[in-house]
Design a protein around this motif. Structure first.
Motif, PDB file in Angstrom:
ATOM      1  N   SER A  21      27.770  41.344  58.131  1.00 40.12           N
ATOM      2  CA  SER A  21      27.133  42.063  57.025  1.00 40.12           C
ATOM      3  C   SER A  21      26.611  43.420  57.487  1.00 40.12           C
ATOM      4  CB  SER A  21      25.999  41.237  56.421  1.00 40.12           C
ATOM      5  OG  SER A  21      24.986  40.981  57.369  1.00 40.12           O
ATOM      6  N   GLY A  22      26.141  43.499  58.721  1.00 39.91           N
ATOM      7  CA  GLY A  22      25.669  44.780  59.239  1.00 39.91           C
ATOM      8  C   GLY A  22      26.780  45.805  59.306  1.00 39.91           C
ATOM      9  N   LEU A  23      27.959  45.372  59.765  1.00 32.45           N
ATOM     10  CA  LEU A  23      29.103  46.291  59.825  1.00 32.45           C
ATOM     11  C   LEU A  23      29.547  46.708  58.434  1.00 32.45           C
ATOM     12  CD1 LEU A  23      31.465  47.765  61.217  1.00 32.45           C
ATOM     13  CD2 LEU A  23      32.749  45.629  60.972  1.00 32.45           C
ATOM     14  N   PHE A  24      29.701  45.732  57.525  1.00 31.45           N
ATOM     15  CA  PHE A  24      30.229  46.058  56.200  1.00 31.45           C
ATOM     16  C   PHE A  24      29.268  46.960  55.432  1.00 31.45           C
ATOM     17  CE2 PHE A  24      32.618  41.719  56.314  1.00 31.45           C
ATOM     18  CZ  PHE A  24      33.426  42.211  57.328  1.00 31.45           C
ATOM     19  N   GLY A  25      27.951  46.755  55.641  1.00 27.29           N
ATOM     20  CA  GLY A  25      26.983  47.656  55.036  1.00 27.29           C
ATOM     21  C   GLY A  25      27.122  49.065  55.575  1.00 27.29           C
ATOM     22  N   ARG A  26      27.386  49.176  56.866  1.00 30.32           N
ATOM     23  CA  ARG A  26      27.573  50.502  57.472  1.00 30.32           C
ATOM     24  C   ARG A  26      28.818  51.184  56.912  1.00 30.32           C
ATOM     25  NH1 ARG A  26      27.504  51.727  64.049  1.00 30.32           N
ATOM     26  NH2 ARG A  26      27.188  54.001  63.868  1.00 30.32           N
ATOM     27  N   ILE A  27      29.888  50.418  56.724  1.00 28.72           N
ATOM     28  CA  ILE A  27      31.110  50.971  56.138  1.00 28.72           C
ATOM     29  C   ILE A  27      30.836  51.440  54.711  1.00 28.72           C
ATOM     30  CG2 ILE A  27      33.404  50.320  55.276  1.00 28.72           C
ATOM     31  CD1 ILE A  27      33.688  48.632  57.850  1.00 28.72           C
ATOM     32  N   ALA A  28      30.107  50.636  53.943  1.00 29.48           N
ATOM     33  CA  ALA A  28      29.791  51.017  52.563  1.00 29.48           C
ATOM     34  C   ALA A  28      28.981  52.304  52.507  1.00 29.48           C
ATOM     35  CB  ALA A  28      29.049  49.886  51.863  1.00 29.48           C
ATOM     36  N   ARG A  29      28.170  52.544  53.524  1.00 29.40           N
ATOM     37  CA  ARG A  29      27.293  53.719  53.535  1.00 29.40           C
ATOM     38  C   ARG A  29      27.933  54.949  54.166  1.00 29.40           C
ATOM     39  NH1 ARG A  29      23.793  49.631  55.205  1.00 29.40           N
ATOM     40  NH2 ARG A  29      23.926  50.346  57.373  1.00 29.40           N
ATOM     41  N   LEU A  30      29.180  54.873  54.596  1.00 27.38           N
ATOM     42  CA  LEU A  30      29.817  56.046  55.206  1.00 27.38           C
ATOM     43  C   LEU A  30      29.751  57.238  54.258  1.00 27.38           C
ATOM     44  CD1 LEU A  30      32.910  54.465  56.981  1.00 27.38           C
ATOM     45  CD2 LEU A  30      30.935  55.560  58.068  1.00 27.38           C
ATOM     46  N   PRO A  31      29.611  58.438  54.787  1.00 24.51           N
ATOM     47  CA  PRO A  31      29.399  59.601  53.915  1.00 24.51           C
ATOM     48  C   PRO A  31      30.536  59.864  52.930  1.00 24.51           C
ATOM     49  CG  PRO A  31      28.865  60.133  56.204  1.00 24.51           C
ATOM     50  CD  PRO A  31      29.492  58.786  56.213  1.00 24.51           C
ATOM     51  N   MET A  32      31.778  59.715  53.376  1.00 22.72           N
ATOM     52  CA  MET A  32      32.926  59.973  52.513  1.00 22.72           C
ATOM     53  C   MET A  32      33.536  58.654  52.020  1.00 22.72           C
ATOM     54  SD  MET A  32      33.459  63.213  51.946  1.00 22.72           S
ATOM     55  CE  MET A  32      35.210  63.521  51.644  1.00 22.72           C
ATOM     56  N   PRO A  33      34.318  58.719  50.945  1.00 23.05           N
ATOM     57  CA  PRO A  33      34.869  57.483  50.373  1.00 23.05           C
ATOM     58  C   PRO A  33      35.743  56.682  51.340  1.00 23.05           C
ATOM     59  CG  PRO A  33      35.032  59.268  48.792  1.00 23.05           C
ATOM     60  CD  PRO A  33      34.584  59.886  50.084  1.00 23.05           C
ATOM     61  N   VAL A  34      35.742  55.369  51.107  1.00 21.08           N
ATOM     62  CA  VAL A  34      36.519  54.417  51.894  1.00 21.08           C
ATOM     63  C   VAL A  34      37.541  53.759  50.971  1.00 21.08           C
ATOM     64  CG1 VAL A  34      36.446  52.324  53.310  1.00 21.08           C
ATOM     65  CG2 VAL A  34      34.557  53.986  53.416  1.00 21.08           C
ATOM     66  N   ILE A  35      38.799  53.730  51.408  1.00 23.36           N
ATOM     67  CA  ILE A  35      39.891  53.120  50.644  1.00 23.36           C
ATOM     68  C   ILE A  35      40.384  51.905  51.415  1.00 23.36           C
ATOM     69  CG2 ILE A  35      42.220  53.442  49.718  1.00 23.36           C
ATOM     70  CD1 ILE A  35      41.602  56.520  49.787  1.00 23.36           C
ATOM     71  N   ALA A  36      40.393  50.740  50.783  1.00 21.11           N
ATOM     72  CA  ALA A  36      40.977  49.541  51.376  1.00 21.11           C
ATOM     73  C   ALA A  36      42.349  49.325  50.755  1.00 21.11           C
ATOM     74  CB  ALA A  36      40.087  48.324  51.135  1.00 21.11           C
ATOM     75  N   ALA A  37      43.383  49.334  51.587  1.00 24.38           N
ATOM     76  CA  ALA A  37      44.762  49.097  51.140  1.00 24.38           C
ATOM     77  C   ALA A  37      45.116  47.661  51.506  1.00 24.38           C
ATOM     78  CB  ALA A  37      45.718  50.086  51.802  1.00 24.38           C
ATOM     79  N   LEU A  38      45.178  46.793  50.513  1.00 23.20           N
ATOM     80  CA  LEU A  38      45.222  45.348  50.724  1.00 23.20           C
ATOM     81  C   LEU A  38      46.643  44.818  50.577  1.00 23.20           C
ATOM     82  CD1 LEU A  38      42.085  44.499  48.565  1.00 23.20           C
ATOM     83  CD2 LEU A  38      42.184  45.067  51.002  1.00 23.20           C
ATOM     84  N   ASP A  39      47.100  44.175  51.645  1.00 21.86           N
ATOM     85  CA  ASP A  39      48.442  43.601  51.679  1.00 21.86           C
ATOM     86  C   ASP A  39      48.321  42.161  52.143  1.00 21.86           C
ATOM     87  OD1 ASP A  39      51.150  43.900  51.298  1.00 21.86           O
ATOM     88  OD2 ASP A  39      51.540  44.861  53.229  1.00 21.86           O
ATOM     89  N   GLY A  40      49.018  41.244  51.485  1.00 22.98           N
ATOM     90  CA  GLY A  40      48.990  39.859  51.930  1.00 22.98           C
ATOM     91  C   GLY A  40      47.596  39.260  51.815  1.00 22.98           C
ATOM     92  N   TRP A  41      47.209  38.467  52.825  1.00 23.85           N
ATOM     93  CA  TRP A  41      45.929  37.776  52.774  1.00 23.85           C
ATOM     94  C   TRP A  41      44.757  38.736  52.978  1.00 23.85           C
ATOM     95  CZ3 TRP A  41      46.377  33.285  50.687  1.00 23.85           C
ATOM     96  CH2 TRP A  41      47.494  32.483  50.937  1.00 23.85           C
ATOM     97  N   ALA A  42      43.785  38.647  52.082  1.00 30.53           N
ATOM     98  CA  ALA A  42      42.496  39.335  52.228  1.00 30.53           C
ATOM     99  C   ALA A  42      41.449  38.307  51.835  1.00 30.53           C
ATOM    100  CB  ALA A  42      42.421  40.570  51.342  1.00 30.53           C
TER     101      ALA A  42
END
Length: 263
Positions: A99-120
């Motif tokens: 959760s600490g990592l994912f919160g940090r990713i969510a707070r990154l200054p610029m947008p984050v794009i997840a490109a989802l293939d197969g299992w997520a």
């Protein structure tokens, strides 16, 4: 695999071979493309991957750029590494490792794009929920099967998912183990685009291109204020706009707009 094929000029990359053991990282002037790369375990998220993604976050906090996250080998991430997860105890849970990592990713200054293939799934799905944009291939399977393993999805799904798709669908995924396919994920707006696997990364870069055309400072501030607490508005909006009203980019872009209208 075909889904990893990107035109050579899609993003000028500066990869460093062997830089990471669980990630493949391509650097461009306005974006980073990070591929989760543990094919032997379907890109399961282990401690090494967590540590390396923290390094990526630190880089993007120092030098803000768009982040694209995908998975190598036709799979985004099958979840957290169960072999490691089985050995974790109460003290590990209280550290909030994922959760600490994912919160940090969510707070990154610029947008984050997840490109989802197969299992997520599981932690892989929670990583995707932390992104600003989720696009998917026709092969995607999204869900949180944690309760079947005797735990809960404690790295964001219990609150982010309801914000994204609403409480009824979120409970069906979390409490009843529902796995969404691409059409279902699109229907509930968990993803915004669906592409054939071979076109997924090109679509992610096309979305990054659209973001990159915006003023970077305005984009960063818009993302920050978008996620401000409800009671912070409209004061936060006004204060942010006050900063932008004095920016050189605002004057340059508006002048260019008015000049184009004269033609």
């Amino acid at each position: 695999m075909a889904g990893d094929a990107v035109p050579a000029d899609a993003v000028p990359a500066d990869s460093v071979p062997g830089e990471f053991s669980t990630l493949l990282v391509d650097r461009g002037p306005d974006r980073l493309h990070v591929r989760l790369n543990r094919p032997e375990v379907r890109n399961a998220i282990d401690q090494a991957m967590i540590d390396e993604l923290h390094l990526v976050c630190a880089e993007l906090e120092r030098e803000p750029r768009i982040l694209i996250i995908s998975g190598a080998g036709g799979i985004f991430a099958s979840g957290a590494d169960i072999a490691q997860l089985r050995e974790r105890r109460a003290a590990d849970a209280l550290q909030g490792i994922n959760s600490g990592l994912f919160g940090r990713i969510a707070r990154l200054p610029m947008p984050v794009i997840a490109a989802l293939d197969g299992w997520a799934l599981g932690g892989g799905a929670e990583l995707a929920y932390a992104a600003d944009f989720r696009i998917a291939s026709t092969t995607v399977r999204l869900g949180n099967p944690e309760t079947a393993l005797g735990i809960i999805p404690a790295a964001g799904a219990l609150w982010r998912l309801a914000e994204l798709v609403g409480e009824p669908v979120a409970k069906e995924i979390i409490l009843a183990g529902r796995i969404l396919n691409a059409d279902e994920a699109l229907a509930v707006h968990l993803v915004t685009e669906v592409h054939e696997p071979g076109a997924l990364l090109a679509a992610a870069h096309a979305l990054a291109d659209r973001i990159a055309k915006q003023d970077p400072l305005a984009t960063r501030i818009a993302k920050q204020v978008f996620h401000a607490p409800a009671d912070a508005h409209p004061q936060a909006d006004n204060e942010a706009q006050a900063v932008l009203f004095e920016s050189e980019a605002k004057f340059a872009r508006m002048t260019a707009f008015l000049e184009r209208k004269k033609r």
